[in-house]
Design an enzyme around this catalytic site. Structure first.
Site, PDB file in Angstrom:
ATOM      1  N   ASP A  80       0.810  -1.224   0.000  1.00 21.03           N
ATOM      2  CA  ASP A  80       0.000   0.000   0.000  1.00 21.03           C
ATOM      3  C   ASP A  80       0.844   1.276   0.000  1.00 21.03           C
ATOM      4  OD1 ASP A  80       0.788  -0.851   2.600  1.00 21.03           O
ATOM      5  OD2 ASP A  80      -0.703   0.448   3.538  1.00 21.03           O
ATOM      6  N   GLU A 138      -0.402  -2.061   5.154  1.00 15.81           N
ATOM      7  CA  GLU A 138       0.495  -1.968   6.323  1.00 15.81           C
ATOM      8  C   GLU A 138       0.253  -0.672   7.079  1.00 15.81           C
ATOM      9  OE1 GLU A 138       3.293  -1.085   9.075  1.00 15.81           O
ATOM     10  OE2 GLU A 138       3.233   0.130   7.269  1.00 15.81           O
ATOM     11  N   GLU A 139      -0.155   0.376   6.329  1.00 20.00           N
ATOM     12  CA  GLU A 139      -0.201   1.722   6.907  1.00 20.00           C
ATOM     13  C   GLU A 139      -1.476   2.023   7.681  1.00 20.00           C
ATOM     14  OE1 GLU A 139       2.291   3.661   6.948  1.00 20.00           O
ATOM     15  OE2 GLU A 139       3.570   3.239   5.219  1.00 20.00           O
ATOM     16  N   ARG A 179      18.756  -6.327  13.669  1.00 15.87           N
ATOM     17  CA  ARG A 179      18.727  -6.224  15.124  1.00 15.87           C
ATOM     18  C   ARG A 179      18.009  -7.432  15.714  1.00 15.87           C
ATOM     19  NH1 ARG A 179      19.517  -2.240  18.928  1.00 15.87           N
ATOM     20  NH2 ARG A 179      18.872  -3.031  20.936  1.00 15.87           N
ATOM     21  N   HIS A 365       7.580   8.637   4.448  1.00 15.53           N
ATOM     22  CA  HIS A 365       6.373   9.435   4.734  1.00 15.53           C
ATOM     23  C   HIS A 365       6.590  10.923   4.448  1.00 15.53           C
ATOM     24  CE1 HIS A 365       4.103   6.290   7.377  1.00 15.53           C
ATOM     25  NE2 HIS A 365       4.985   5.693   6.616  1.00 15.53           N
TER      26      HIS A 365
END
Ligand SMILES: [Zn+2]
Ligand SMILES: [Zn+2]
Length: 393
Positions: A80, A138-139, A179, A365
């Protein structure tokens, strides 16, 4: 095998970049990825892969190697875009006004298509199954990942391990970041309506001042983390919106507050949310008012399974050279890949996309976000290599 993968990734460069540019030109908002879904489905069919629709605008597919049930590794891309007006002047600029791939999900999708193409070409040379997960939204809450899981994306076959990648505009192109353990935060939205009794600003004795109550609530809230949370674990509570629509001489009836609460473990997340509710309600009550609390739960925190992440990092060193593999800091943004990490051993890593020489430095963004497209070939090749390493374990 490593050299073969690098060679295939190079051979498919034009196609991978072309796919990314097509997706970038034609971005679609969360839960509306209909043309993206069609495009991805067609590309998979062209490779001889049969995609299945899931979660309305998502797709899932498998590439079976030899002995397909021996092990399953799932690979995820999100598809998306965001409601942002693109400010880049590039040939592949968004043609869908007000919508932009400003979080690199076009990159993730094109890269996974590239990985699919590489692994399809090699399917007679590995044992196990590769599960391709192209997810919507996802957003946007509740997150496409949560719906994909509800609809069975982690069944038939159930993946033993799962990998996902995300562009990193702060990491130079050519580098990869990992990580172990907690990496990204849970994010819940807090909405408070503090109710008092409005009136003339000169007569506070006959009013119940919601501005003062709201002020106390905000100050008291800032002690929740500092006095209750183990300081070794990061957590954030921020209030970014406060509306008290009175005047110099008017006490309003109510004050509206919005904020975000972020945490790095589910137990503290639940405890923190409980304390937020208590302090809001009881502070208001103690001061003669009331407070309505609404909490919109978001994504959980994202954990990278340590052993898998260590292996993937080692494999990345093998593929890219130690100088190109870096350790990531904890990041208190949220990401819906986190849902998968609570069901299956998973590793979410970052793909460097920054190139200062080319002026590619904008954050995700933002209207000027872009990537150095060299990252696409690295992303597709590396994910193929990591997958085969894990399948061979
Ligand atoms: Zn994003
Ligand atoms: Zn993203």
């Amino acid at each position: 095998m490593k050299e073969t993968i690098k060679q295939l990734a190079t051979t498919f460069t034009t196609e991978i970049i072309g796919n990314r540019r097509h997706l970038h030109t034609n971005p679609e908002l969360s839960f509306q990825e209909f043309n993206t879904q069609k495009f991805v489905a067609q590309k998979l069919k062209d490779m001889g892969i049969t995609p299945v629709e899931i979660a309305n605008t998502g797709l899932v597919a498998v590439i079976e190697g030899r002995n397909p049930s021996s092990k399953v590794v799932a690979l995820r891309a999100d598809m998306d875009a965001l409601p942002i007006v693109e400010a880049n002047d590039v040939p592949y600029k968004s043609q869908n006004p007000g919508v932009m791939h400003a979080c690199g999900h076009d990159v993730h999708t094109a890269s996974l298509l590239g990985t699919a193409k590489i692994l399809s070409a090699l399917k007679n040379e590995f044992d196990g199954t590769v599960k391709l997960v192209f997810q919507p939204a996802e957003e946007k809450a509740p997150g496409g990942a949560s719906i994909m899981i509800e609809q069975g994306v982690l069944q038939n076959p159930t993946p033993h391990k799962m990998l996902g990648q995300h562009v990193a505009p702060n990491i130079p192109v050519g580098k990869i970041g990992f990580r172990e353990g907690m990496y990204m935060a849970s994010a819940d939205e807090i909405y408070l309506t503090v109710k008092g009794k409005g009136g003339h600003g000169a007569m506070p004795e006959i009013c119940i001042d919601p501005v003062l109550i709201a002020s106390h609530i905000i100050v008291a809230m800032q002690q929740i983390i500092s006095r209750n949370r183990n300081p070794r674990y990061p957590s954030v509570l921020t209030f970014g919106k406060v509306i008290a629509n009175g005047a110099t001489n008017v006490i309003p009836n109510e004050v509206y507050i919005e904020g975000t609460f972020r945490a790095m473990d589910e137990e503290w997340r639940a405890d923190g949310l409980k304390r937020i509710r208590q302090i809001a309600e009881l502070t208001a009550e103690a001061m003669g008012g009331t407070c309505e609390v609404f909490i919109q739960k978001g994504y959980p925190f994202l954990k990278n399974e340590p052993e898998l992440t260590r292996r993937m990092k080692g494999a990345a060193v093998d593929y890219m050279g130690a100088e190109n593999v870096i350790d990531l800091d904890i990041w208190l943004a949220a990401e819906d890949f986190a849902f998968y990490t609570h069901h299956v051993d998973a590793c979410f890593y970052r793909l460097g996309t920054r190139n200062e020489a080319k002026g590619i430095v904008s954050g995700v963004h933002t209207p000027t976000f872009d990537i150095d497209e060299t990252a696409l070939v690295i992303g597709a090749g590396l994910m193929s290599w990591l997958t085969l390493q894990e399948l061979s374990m």
